[in-house]
Design an enzyme around this catalytic site. Structure first.
Site, PDB file in Angstrom:
ATOM      1  CE  LYS B 105      -2.890   2.887   2.863  1.00 20.49           C
ATOM      2  NZ  LYS B 105      -3.760   3.058   4.027  1.00 20.49           N
ATOM      3  CB  ALA B 192      -8.523   7.596   4.689  1.00 20.59           C
ATOM      4  N   GLY B 193     -11.400   7.784   6.111  1.00 20.74           N
ATOM      5  CA  GLY B 193     -12.566   8.646   6.248  1.00 20.74           C
ATOM      6  C   GLY B 193     -13.787   7.975   6.846  1.00 20.74           C
TER       7      GLY B 193
END
Lengths: 68, 263
Positions: B105, B192-193
């Protein structure tokens, strides 16, 4: 003649040159998954015993830890 | 499983039944992390690469002793890198650490306050890593043009943020995610988020191929229960996407027949 090396950012003074394998042994890192970089280049595990550690070498030893 | 008609998620030639990827950061201990991993049914888990603590107890178990690379796909990240050079170094270390494992990643950050991706450094690192034979899953902004460029470079999955890392603000720009999806030939994974289960469902309902999350599970009051909720949310969102939602209407549309009333 003593040699001075850097391991993970810390300076260490050693009595003499040695192999990477011996250094890892002295550091107690014989088990577990690690990877080693010598002066910015990866040292494959198969070369730990033949890789010499000399004066002013910089060594990074890393492992996997928790992260996102 | 009721999603019989669904195909598995394909990343770099490997098939995954789960469309949820979780992280291993911020957990109280490895055991809690493993329990959450099991509850989430995720098959892939991210790890960070860091210096070994020279004073550490050598008999103390490490993360990979608890979360087995034989059982799970380990996804080493480049978190904490602010330059392409550092990110590439981290990936090379990860490949050595994991016996030649090519899947990584990539994330190259721009600043500490937003943890927003530095796109120019990310593009440079992606070029190098792909050329060196890595399978790159790349964290990026939700810019459709950048996403397309990363795919052209040869990344195996493009992972736009829904909101800043660790913010839990949800999918802030679903329209951008839709534009990214429209252009994409590789899996698009929101990374993310996500803050709670409905955020994960929203990402999947948009047609995303998967969701990657860390803090939403790790920082829940009960991480194992949240991991289970996320598994269901990702599955529900995926099924809803495949089922195809009804159109939105401004006015009502009666559910009971208007003919045959006796009053």
């Amino acid at each position: 003649m003593t040699i001075e090396i850097t391991v993970n950012g810390k300076t260490k003074t050693l009595a003499a040159e040695l192999s990477l394998e011996d250094l890892l042994q002295d550091l107690g890192m014989t088990k577990g998954r690690i990877a080693v970089e010598l002066n910015g280049h990866i040292v494959p595990r198969s070369q730990f015993s033949s890789q010499r550690i000399s004066n002013l070498d910089s060594i990074e030893i890393v492992q996997a830890i928790g992260g996102g | 499983m009721s999603t019989k008609q669904d195909r598995p998620l394909l990343i770099a030639g490997a098939e995954y039944r789960s469309r949820l990827i979780i992280g291993s950061g911020k957990y109280k201990d490895f055991e809690k992390n493993l329990a959450a991993l099991e509850a989430s049914a995720a098959e892939m888990i991210t790890v960070a690469i860091r210096r070994v603590n020279l004073g550490q107890d050598k008999d103390e178990p490490s993360l990979l002793d608890i979360i087995s690379p034989e059982k799970y796909t380990i996804l080493p990240n480049t978190a904490g890198c602010y330059t392409a050079e550092d990110a590439v170094r981290s990936c090379r270390m990860a490949r050595e650490l994991l016996d030649g494992h090519k899947l990584v990643k990539l994330e190259v950050l721009g600043d500490q306050k937003t943890l927003y991706p530095n796109v120019t450094e990310t593009l440079a690192a992606a070029e190098t890593l792909v050329a060196e034979g890595f399978d790159v899953m790349v964290y990026t902004s939700d810019d459709p043009l950048v996403a397309r460029r990363l795919e052209e470079i040869g990344c195996v999955a493009v992972m736009p943020l829904g909101a800043p890392i660790g913010s839990g603000l949800g999918i802030r720009n679903p329209y951008n995610i839709r534009m990214i999806l429209e252009n994409a030939q590789v899996p698009i994974i929101v990374d993310a988020g996500v803050g709670t289960a409905s955020d994960a469902s929203i990402a999947m309902e948009l047609g995303c191929h998967g969701v990657l999350m860390n803090t939403a599970i790790a920082e829940a009051r009960n991480p194992v229960l949240m991991a289970s909720a996320m598994r269901k949310a990702v599955e529900a969102g995926r099924e809803a996407y495949l089922a195809g939602r009804m159109p939105r209407r401004l006015y009502a549309s009666a559910s009971s027949p208007v003919d045959g009333t006796f009053f």
